[in-house]
Each structure stands twice: as structure tokens, then as C-alpha cells.
Write a protein that holds these residues in place. Structure first.
Motif, short mmCIF file in Angstrom:
data_model
loop_
_atom_site.label_atom_id
_atom_site.label_comp_id
_atom_site.label_asym_id
_atom_site.label_seq_id
_atom_site.Cartn_x
_atom_site.Cartn_y
_atom_site.Cartn_z
N THR A 272 0.89 -1.08 -0.02
CA THR A 272 -0.16 -0.05 -0.07
C THR A 272 0.96 1.15 0.08
OG1 THR A 272 -0.12 0.16 2.45
CG2 THR A 272 -1.99 -1.07 1.24
N TYR A 273 0.30 2.20 -0.80
CA TYR A 273 1.26 3.32 -0.69
C TYR A 273 0.43 4.69 -0.35
CZ TYR A 273 4.38 1.00 -3.71
OH TYR A 273 5.09 -0.04 -4.37
N THR A 274 0.90 5.45 0.78
CA THR A 274 0.11 6.56 1.27
C THR A 274 0.49 7.90 0.16
OG1 THR A 274 2.05 7.59 2.45
CG2 THR A 274 0.30 5.94 3.46
N TYR A 275 -0.24 8.89 0.43
CA TYR A 275 0.18 9.98 -0.65
C TYR A 275 1.43 10.50 -0.22
CZ TYR A 275 -0.78 14.64 -3.07
OH TYR A 275 -0.86 15.49 -3.84
N SER A 276 1.89 10.48 0.81
CA SER A 276 3.39 11.13 1.18
C SER A 276 4.40 10.11 0.71
CB SER A 276 3.58 11.45 2.66
OG SER A 276 3.64 10.39 3.35
N ASP A 277 4.15 8.56 0.65
CA ASP A 277 4.92 7.90 -0.15
C ASP A 277 5.03 8.07 -1.59
OD1 ASP A 277 4.89 6.04 2.10
OD2 ASP A 277 3.51 4.92 1.47
N LEU A 278 3.85 8.75 -2.15
CA LEU A 278 3.85 8.83 -3.48
C LEU A 278 4.79 10.10 -3.81
CD1 LEU A 278 2.63 6.96 -5.39
CD2 LEU A 278 0.72 8.86 -5.57
N ASN A 280 6.93 11.84 -2.25
CA ASN A 280 8.13 11.93 -1.96
C ASN A 280 9.17 11.13 -2.80
OD1 ASN A 280 8.19 13.68 0.33
ND2 ASN A 280 7.49 11.99 1.69
N ARG A 281 8.67 10.33 -3.93
CA ARG A 281 9.28 9.71 -4.92
C ARG A 281 9.83 10.47 -5.87
NH1 ARG A 281 8.00 3.85 -4.50
NH2 ARG A 281 8.88 3.78 -6.65
N LEU A 315 6.04 1.03 -9.38
CA LEU A 315 5.31 0.53 -8.34
C LEU A 315 5.13 -0.95 -8.61
CD1 LEU A 315 2.82 3.29 -7.26
CD2 LEU A 315 5.14 3.15 -6.67
N GLU A 318 7.83 -3.08 -7.90
CA GLU A 318 7.91 -3.30 -6.49
C GLU A 318 7.20 -4.62 -5.98
OE1 GLU A 318 9.43 1.04 -5.34
OE2 GLU A 318 7.54 0.47 -4.39
#
Ligand SMILES: Nc1nc2c(c(=O)[nH]1)N[C@H]1C(S)=C(S)[C@@H](COP(=O)(O)O)O[C@H]1N2
Ligand SMILES: [Mo]
Length: 528
Positions: A272-278, A280-281, A315, A318
């Protein structure tokens, strides 16, 4: 206005009671319209749209004077002013209701028409914005009948000595006041509920406004993508003018802090990916033209924007996609689904989970906080807005929103072209004219555009940025123009595009269903 005295014969309902009726019904309608606009998350309440219209119509000098003299009081005073005018109108409508239902409804129709004008004349009008007006109008009609019923049959005193020619039917002053109380109470409940539900939009909009996305750059328009021709559609589409397609009226309000994308299904490990995960890439950015499969030949369900986001391919790498999978079933917060070919999400094209359009966070309408963009596929199989779920799967095992409704499983964009100038019915003067338009087949690319006048031989048009084969990449539409010398008479212009492999756009007519329209765009015009 007579004042009833104790013991005197009770007069018919006084003018004041009728005015009260008009005002109560009027504001109840506004409350309902307000709540509707909050629940459906339309841009604003029709009353706010009217305030905007008043500002638009006020001469600039007056506006400047108001801002200078009234300072920050100008907006509240404007609303108070509109409130006063409306109260007077509603009271007037109440008086009309004494005479006839029809006249009162005519009065409400006038008020609604002002609201309609205000909403309709704003840029980016969408039909969904009419619901608050409709809700208000229906409320007015129903409550007018109901309250008027109590007042009409009721002497506005006790039940004796009614001079009203209508036969008394059990109404009374108490009855009227009871109904009026219910309406006022109901309006308050509806307003509070609307505010509570509407808070969601405010907080999401606030979060959107405060976002600072590192790595999102402002769009800079590449050189030479535009032809010098009057009337051609702008190469870059402003967000407000970008066509909108979604199957929901009420917009989902997803706070970025709450947003999660789950990738699961035929994968080695679910992630799962959060908005900040996204955000910050590493972000990828590019100009991509998006179009709708339902766009008819010559239609305008197409737009070109600078998109910023995270490559879907990264993604998917991954999570580790299984070899037998061929599809990603995307699901939106709205429940809308689409099946996207896995290949288009993992090959070298810039398929992305987009967070920004034209350098700004996505607007709620266009999918905030995150949507998918895949160059070369129609939106219905790829461009999921408010996306929250990717299921890696097989086409054979799933169906999606539009494929359930008879549209094709795969949706590669077809080679197409459009004439922007002239338009059907134009009357031109004899002599030289420059005609122009756009052509596209995203991810394949355009190598030429040809036009035919009156069925004559195909003539090569000039493409913008012709000197550079990738203009600025293969994923955007291309502008074309041609100058023709015209003789008097009726004329017909047709256009066709040629892709980078030399394929010529087919002239065979096909409807948008099931996988996109085909045929040459044709424009009829005349020369004097
Ligand atoms: N959640 C959701 N996403 C959606 C849709 C929809 O109905 N719901 N419509 C799709 C279609 S048919 C198109 S053409 C594009 C349009 O994107 P836009 O409204 O940002 O122009 O969004 C796609 N994404
Ligand atoms: Mo679409």
C-alpha cells in the motif's frame, strides 16, 4: 393594514402574514438549495454565484471604490445587500400568493432564473451545478402549496366572521403558525446538516490549497508546438477548460492524509502507498493528451496537459507482477472501475499515478488527490480518477464499468484529426484563407495531415514543430494549418491524419461505441 382588535370580526389573513409566508418559503428553498450544493459538492451555492455575478456586472470603478472604502467589509455587505433584496422579493411573492398560486410561482421562477443566469454564465459550467437550483425550486413549490393552504382557508384570527369567499376548510391561525414553525425548524436542520456534510469539501480544498509538491514544475510550453492561425484550439488546455467525464454527480472528497493505494492480486507481495509515499518519490512529468472514447468525429472531449506523477511501472516492479497477469483492474473511491492492459502500464511510456495537472495539484473534479494517466489509451480504460485500488489480474477474470455496458475491453486511441477553422456554416470572402486544426494518436505519433477541398486531391498541411520529429513527444496532439485560395460558392473541407508509420486515417464512419469513432471530419462553408 388593519389591526384586529379583540372581539372584532376577524379579518382575512393580513398582508403581513402573506409576506411572512413568502419569506419563510423563500428562505426554506434557499436552505434546501444550500444543503444540496454542499452534499453534491458543487462549486458553490447559487446565492454565492449571484454574488459573483453582481461583482462581474459591477463597473470596475465601483468595485475599486467599494474595496477602498469598505475594505474587507465589501463581501459581507454584498451578501447582506443580496439578502435584503431577496427578502423583499420573497415578501412580494408572499403578497402575490394571496392573489394566486400561479403569480407566486411566477415570482419564484424569476428568482430562480437569476440564480440560473449566475450559475450558467460562469466559466466551466456543468449541468450538475443545476441540482441546487432545482432542489430550491421544488422546495418553493411544495411549501408554497402547503403553507398557502393553511393561510387561504384560515381567517387570520379566530374562525368567526370570515369575509374570505373561500369556504373555510378547517385551517386556522394556529394551523398556519404550526406549519410555519415546522418549515423554519426544518430549514435550520437542513442548513446545519448541509454545513456538516459540506465541511468535508472545505477541509479537502484547504488541504489541496496548502499542498506544496516538490518535484512538480510549472508547465513550460515547448517551442514551435503552435501554428500561427486564428481560431485553432490552444495547444495546452487550461484545467478549467479541460473536458470532464465521470459517472458520479457528487464528487468524492478524499483528504490526501487519508488516501491509500492498495496494489494486490497476482503479485509477489501486496503493498500500500500513502500520498506522502507517492509524492516523496522521484516524479515524472510530461505533456500528455487525454481523450474520451465517446468523442464523436470533430468533437471536443479531448485536452492536453502537463501531468506530474509517479511511474506506475516502478510501483508494479516493487510488488512483483506474476507472468500470467495481463490487466490491472483500477477502482476509484466512487466505485467506478476500469481494466487497463498491464503492458501499457509497464512499457516505456510514461503511464503515471498523476498528482498534478498543469503544475498544480489535481482539482477535485479531475481526480484529487491521485488519478491514473496512460498515454495512448482512451480515458475509459485508463484514466481512473480518485483511484484507490489496483488489482493485478487477467482480463478473462474481470469486468469493469464500461465493458459491462458494451464498450470494448481494450481502448487504444485511434488515429484522428479535427478541423478547428473554418466551422460549419462559415461565410467567407473570396481569396486566401488559413485553415487549422489538430491531429492525434497518442503514443504512436503523427507524421502528416492532409486536407481535401470539395473532394479534390489531398493536400499536405503544415504541422507545427515539423522540424522536430518528436513534438515535444508522441503523446500529444499536433496542430496543423494550410492556406487555401477560395473561389465563390459552397465548399466542403475534409481532413485526415497520417501516423509515423505511414498509416492513413480511415474515412470509414464508425460510431463511438464500442471502441471509438472513425471517419474524416468534414466542414461545410461558403464563399461570397
Ligand atoms: N472515477 C472515475 N474515473 C474516471 C471516469 C469516471 O467516470 N469515474 N471517467 C473516465 C473517462 S470515460 C474519461 S474520458 C476520463 C476523463 O477525465 P477528465 O474528466 O479529467 O477529463 O476520466 C476517466 N476516469
Ligand atoms: Mo471517456
Amino acid at each position: 393594514m388593519s389591526i384586529p382588535t379583540a372581539g372584532a370580526a376577524a379579518p382575512a389573513p393580513r398582508a403581513r402574514a402573506w409576506m411572512l409566508l413568502g419569506v419563510i418559503v423563500g428562505y426554506a428553498g434557499l436552505a434546501m438549495s444550500h444543503a444540496t450544493s454542499r452534499v453534491l459538492s458543487t462549486r458553490d451555492w447559487p446565492v454565492e454565484a449571484v454574488a459573483d455575478m453582481v461583482i462581474r456586472m459591477t463597473p470596475g470603478a465601483v468595485v475599486e471604490w467599494a474595496i477602498k472604502t469598505l475594505k474587507s467589509l465589501d463581501k459581507p455587505l454584498l451578501i447582506i445587500g443580496i439578502g435584503l433584496v431577496m427578502t423583499l422579493m420573497f415578501a412580494g411573492i408572499g403578497l402575490l400568493a394571496r392573489r394566486s398560486m400561479g403569480q407566486a410561482m411566477a415570482g419564484f421562477t424569476v428568482v430562480a432564473a437569476i440564480g440560473f443566469a449566475a450559475v450558467f454564465t460562469r466559466s466551466g459550467f456543468g449541468f450538475g451545478e443545476l441540482w441546487p437550483l432545482i432542489a430550491g425550486f421544488v422546495t418553493w413549490s411544495l411549501l408554497l402549496v402547503w403553507l398557502r393552504g393553511a393561510l387561504l382557508v384560515a381567517p387570520y384570527g379566530d374562525a368567526s366572521g370570515d369575509p374570505d369567499p373561500q369556504p373555510p376548510a378547517g385551517g386556522s391561525r394556529r394551523d398556519f403558525l404550526r406549519r410555519a414553525g415546522i418549515v423554519v425548524g426544518g430549514s435550520i436542520v437542513v442548513t446545519v446538516a448541509g454545513r456538516w456534510l459540506g465541511g468535508a469539501r472545505r477541509s479537502v480544498e484547504e488541504a489541496r490549497r496548502l499542498l506544496r509538491l516538490d518535484g512538480v514544475t510549472a508547465p513550460s510550453i515547448p517551442e514551435r508546438v503552435k501554428v500561427a492561425a486564428d481560431g485553432v484550439t490552444p495547444w495546452e488546455t487550461p484545467v478549467d477548460d479541460f473536458y470532464l467525464i465521470h459517472t458520479n454527480y457528487s464528487l468524492p472528497l478524499v483528504h490526501p492524509n487519508d488516501w491509500v493505494l492498495r496494489i494486490h492480486g497476482m503479485v509477489d507481495q501486496e503493498l500500500t502507498y500513502t500520498y506522502s509515499d507517492l509524492v516523496n518519490r522521484q516524479l515524472t512529468e510530461s505533456w500528455i493528451t487525454l481523450n474520451c472514447v465517446s468523442n464523436p468525429v470533430g468533437g471536443d472531449l479531448i485536452g492536453n496537459a502537463w501531468w506530474s506523477g509517479v511511474r506506475v511501472a516502478d510501483l508494479l516492479a516493487e510488488v512483483g507482477v506474476h507472468a500470467e497477469a495481463d490487466c490491472v483492474l483500477q477502482t476509484s473511491e466512487t466505485g467506478w472501475t476500469c481494466g487497463t492492459p498491464l503492458e501499457a502500464l509497464t512499457d516505456d511510456r510514461n503511464a503515471m499515478l498523476a498528482v498534478a495537472q498543469n503544475g498544480e495539484p489535481l482539482t477535485i473534479e479531475h481526480g484529487f488527490p491521485v488519478r491514473t494517466i496512460v498515454p495512448g489509451l482512451y480515458g475509459y480504460v485508463s484514466a481512473c480518477k480518485w483511484v484507490v485500488d489496483y488489482e493485478v489480474t487477467r482480463f478473462a477474470d474481470v469486468t469493469a464499468y464500461w465493458t459491462d455496458r458494451g464498450w470494448s475491453e481494450l481502448g487504444p486511441v485511434k488515429l484522428a484529426s479535427r478541423i478547428d477553422v473554418p466551422v460549419n456554416g462559415d461565410e467567407l470572402e473570396a481569396g486566401e484563407h488559413t485553415f487549422a486544426g489538430v491531429a492525434w494518436q497518442q503514443h504512436t505519433g503523427i507524421s502528416g495531415v492532409q486536407v481535401s477541398l470539395d473532394g479534390g486531391k489531398w493536400l499536405d498541411a503544415t504541422l507545427a514543430g515539423w522540424a522536430r520529429p518528436k513534438r515535444p513527444n508522441l503523446d500529444t496532439w499536433v496542430q496543423w494549418k494550410i492556406t487555401l485560395d477560395l473561389t465563390p460558392g459552397d465548399h466542403q473541407l475534409q481532413v485526415r491524419a497520417i501516423d509515423v508509420d505511414g498509416n492513413v486515417q480511415t474515412g470509414e464512419l464508425a460510431e463511438p461505441v464500442p471502441d471509438g469513432a472513425t471517419g474524416w471530419h468534414t466542414v461545410d462553408f461558403s464563399v461570397e
